[in-house]
Design a protein around this motif. Structure first.
Motif, PDB file in Angstrom:
ATOM      1  N   ALA A  63       1.048  -1.104   0.069  1.00 45.36           N
ATOM      2  CA  ALA A  63      -0.327  -0.007  -0.507  1.00 45.36           C
ATOM      3  C   ALA A  63       1.179   1.479   0.050  1.00 45.36           C
ATOM      4  O   ALA A  63       0.546   2.506  -0.640  1.00 45.36           O
ATOM      5  N   GLY A  64       2.162   1.524   0.749  1.00 46.89           N
ATOM      6  CA  GLY A  64       2.790   2.642   1.010  1.00 46.89           C
ATOM      7  C   GLY A  64       3.655   2.623  -0.345  1.00 46.89           C
ATOM      8  O   GLY A  64       3.608   3.473  -1.019  1.00 46.89           O
ATOM      9  N   VAL A  65       3.706   1.951  -0.689  1.00 48.15           N
ATOM     10  CA  VAL A  65       4.509   1.649  -2.055  1.00 48.15           C
ATOM     11  C   VAL A  65       3.651   2.036  -3.507  1.00 48.15           C
ATOM     12  O   VAL A  65       4.347   2.153  -4.485  1.00 48.15           O
ATOM     13  N   GLY A  66       2.300   1.289  -3.283  1.00 53.67           N
ATOM     14  CA  GLY A  66       1.373   1.407  -4.445  1.00 53.67           C
ATOM     15  C   GLY A  66       1.217   3.464  -4.260  1.00 53.67           C
ATOM     16  O   GLY A  66       0.059   3.552  -5.430  1.00 53.67           O
ATOM     17  N   GLY A  67       1.447   4.358  -3.120  1.00 52.26           N
ATOM     18  CA  GLY A  67       0.577   5.175  -3.183  1.00 52.26           C
ATOM     19  C   GLY A  67       0.141   5.597  -2.636  1.00 52.26           C
ATOM     20  O   GLY A  67      -0.899   6.696  -2.683  1.00 52.26           O
TER      21      GLY A  67
END
Length: 609
Positions: free
Chosen positions: A333-337
């Protein structure tokens, strides 16, 4: 003095990489495994290593610069979005969910969360959580202009919204309160089957846009499609179709296009398949940017996304493994923005979370934000040819599904007709087969189960009333294996012993260990304990079902005789770990077999109902 080049070519000292050379090297490996032969054409090699997602997106073994990034961060397509603040990059919103019916306990938990890293509150109200009337007490002491509050009240959404707006007005924070009232009439239909047209919600949104500028009114909750077993494109297509329906209702209610976009937030599930979860969030931004473009919205309009770690992937058995699943999903979720992230506590399937599990959930996010500095990088996945390609393929597949829903009359009509339910059910059946065959393994459940585990006890969680024949089903990936374990537990409680299978091993330990270990792991996934030894010790084991374990060579020499001896000693059924056909062997267990069917059959053979 040597002037350094403007561009550093890291591969300059190496010979150029050639695709056909890579294929030749891979073919040599595949020949040794039997997957390829000398006659296999080079252009077919990559196909042998390609798998297909549940959306039909090919996942190959090699990606190149041809699968390139679609744009620069923050610019058109919005795939590569940034999180700006006054000094650079800000982290995502750490959002914790609360569903405990007791207002005092909920208030205490909310304040503890906000003091320890949580930045917004997600409240489940009504039949599945806190009573709506108790909302003011639960939020007493919460600064709603600093900590956004997101409501999720289902059929009580309008009542909860009015209660919250009255609370905000009483505090004099009409212009500064943050959050989302959480109205989602189409999502409510997906969950419960209750028909709820968007028009009344749109009327409330028009009022909120005028009087409460810091609040949003509508949540496009796509998690019901995920929780019913749907794929990423199933979820995205339905989400976009729902968002478009809300845009139409909002503009019909008098809002401008930009105001309408500003009233909507998306809620999407992320699971332990980190790369597809990353691609899903990036694709969601691309899809919504396209909707904004054709709607005439202002340049820079972007989807606001709340990512929630998947409920479907969570397990009741060995729940501690859920900490690992949610960490991977949160990372994705963090990497996906994602703009906001909720990590579900590891004990979510067991009931209401306790203080410890809530602390682990919020600290998972703190670790990724503060210690891993994940949010300090713009689009960490950008430039990965693999992620860029599957983002593009997933976006196109989801857009096709969205247009199909639109042709069927829109999201509400597609739900009423069963079109969405049918597609999601078909996806779930494919996934269910993969889980049953352990191609999609679940650690602690279908793989490496712990029959001696003692599960933590939790207070029961309130549940929404189930409407007969209404709404999408709620599934979990582990449901079939967990049902088998429940049967074993009931048998243990009734008889004092678990069902048992005897592993009849042939030959020395080095020969039979691999297959004996495989078979033991498989049977334990159904709550069936195993004991092992030579065939001649079967009668003393107390078991009535046996499984032969050894090498193919020893099977050829002695499997038929061993099976005959086991049946003469009282075995009602003889399995064999492997794929060979031998006289006296009733059936086989092997990698890729339907483990659920094997275990259901074995429990029935052992008299376990």
């Amino acid at each position: 003095m040597t002037v350094p080049p403007e561009r550093l070519e890291l591969a300059a000292a190496f010979p150029p990489a050639e695709r056909d050379r890579w294929r030749e090297m891979v073919k040599g490996v595949l020949r040794r495994t039997g997957a390829a032969t000398d006659d296999t054409p080079l252009e077919e090699i990559e196909g042998l290593l390609t798998r297909t997602s549940y959306d039909g997106v090919p996942i190959t073994a090699l990606y190149t610069a041809a699968d390139t990034a679609p744009g620069r961060p923050g610019l058109a397509s919005r795939v590569r979005e940034v999180r700006p603040d006054g000094e650079g990059l800000a982290g995502w919103d750490v959002r914790q969910r609360h569903a405990r019916p007791d207002a005092a306990a909920t208030r205490e938990a909310i304040l503890a969360d906000l003091e320890n890293g949580v930045t917004s509150v997600w409240l489940t109200l009504g039949d599945a959580g806190l009573p709506v009337a108790a909302l003011p007490e639960a939020l007493r002491g919460v600064l709603v202009d600093l900590a956004p509050v997101v409501l999720d009240a289902g059929e009580h959404a309008a009542e909860a919204a009015e209660t919250f707006l009255a609370l905000v007005t009483e505090q004099g924070k009409n212009g500064t309160a943050l959050g989302n009232l959480g109205l989602d009439p189409i999502g409510l239909t997906a969950r419960t089957g209750a028909a709820a047209p968007p028009a009344p919600a749109a009327g409330l949104a028009a009022r909120v846009a005028r009087e409460f500028p810091g609040l949003r009114t509508l949540t496009v909750d796509a998690t019901p499609y995920h929780d019913a077993g749907g794929s990423d494109a199933d979820e995205l297509g339905a989400a976009v179709a729902t968002g478009v329906a809300y845009l139409r209702a909002l503009t019909d209610a008098g809002l401008g296009v930009d105001e309408a976009f500003g009233q909507i937030e998306f809620r999407l599930a992320v699971n332990a398949d980190q790369f597809l979860s990353i691609a899903k969030l990036r694709a969601a931004r691309r899809l919504w940017a396209r909707v904004a473009e054709v709607s005439g919205a202002a340049e820079g309009t972007v989807a606001r996304i709340h990512a929630v770690t998947s409920s479907a992937m969570m397990t009741r058995r060995d729940p501690w493994v859920n900490m690992l699943r949610t960490t991977v999903a949160c990372f994705a979720a963090g990497v996906g923005g994602a703009d906001a992230v909720t990590v579900q506590p590891f004990d979510a399937r067991l009931g209401l979370p306790d203080d410890f599990s809530r602390r682990i959930a919020r600290n998972t996010q703190t670790l990724l934000l503060e210690e891993s500095s994940l949010a300090r990088v713009v689009d960490p996945a950008g430039g990965s040819w693999y992620v860029e390609r599957i983002t593009e393929d997933l976006a196109r597949t989801a857009w096709e599904w969205f247009t199909e829903i639109e042709k069927a009359g829109g999201a509400a009509a597609a739900l009423e007709s069963g079109k969405i339910a049918g597609r999601v059910a078909a996806t779930w059946e494919r996934r269910r087969r993969d889980v049953a065959r352990r191609r999609a393994p679940l650690t602690g459940v279908s793989e490496f189960p712990n029959l001696a585990e003692k599960l933590p006890e939790r207070d029961p969680a309130p549940e929404r009333p189930v409407r007969t024949g209404g709404g999408l089903p709620v599934i979990t990936y582990a449901r079939d294996f967990e049902a088998l374990r429940d049967r074993s537990d009931a048998h243990l409680a009734a008889t004092g012993a678990r069902p048992r299978v005897y592993l009849a091993t042939l030959g020395p330990v080095a020969v039979h260990t691999a297959r004996a270990t495989f078979a033991a792991n498989l049977f334990r996934a159904g709550g069936i304990e195993t004991v092992s030894g030579p065939p001649e010790d079967f009668a003393a084991s107390g078991a009535t079902v046996a499984c032969l374990a050894s090498s193919d060579r020893l099977y050829d020499e002695g499997a038929a005789g061993a099976a005959r001896a086991l049946k003469e000693a009282g075995a009602m059924k003889v399995w064999l770990a492997g794929k060979g056909d031998y006289e006296g062997v009733d059936d086989r267990v092997f990698a890729g077999c339907d483990a659920v069917a094997v275990l259901e059959t074995t429990l029935s053979d052992l008299g376990v109902n």
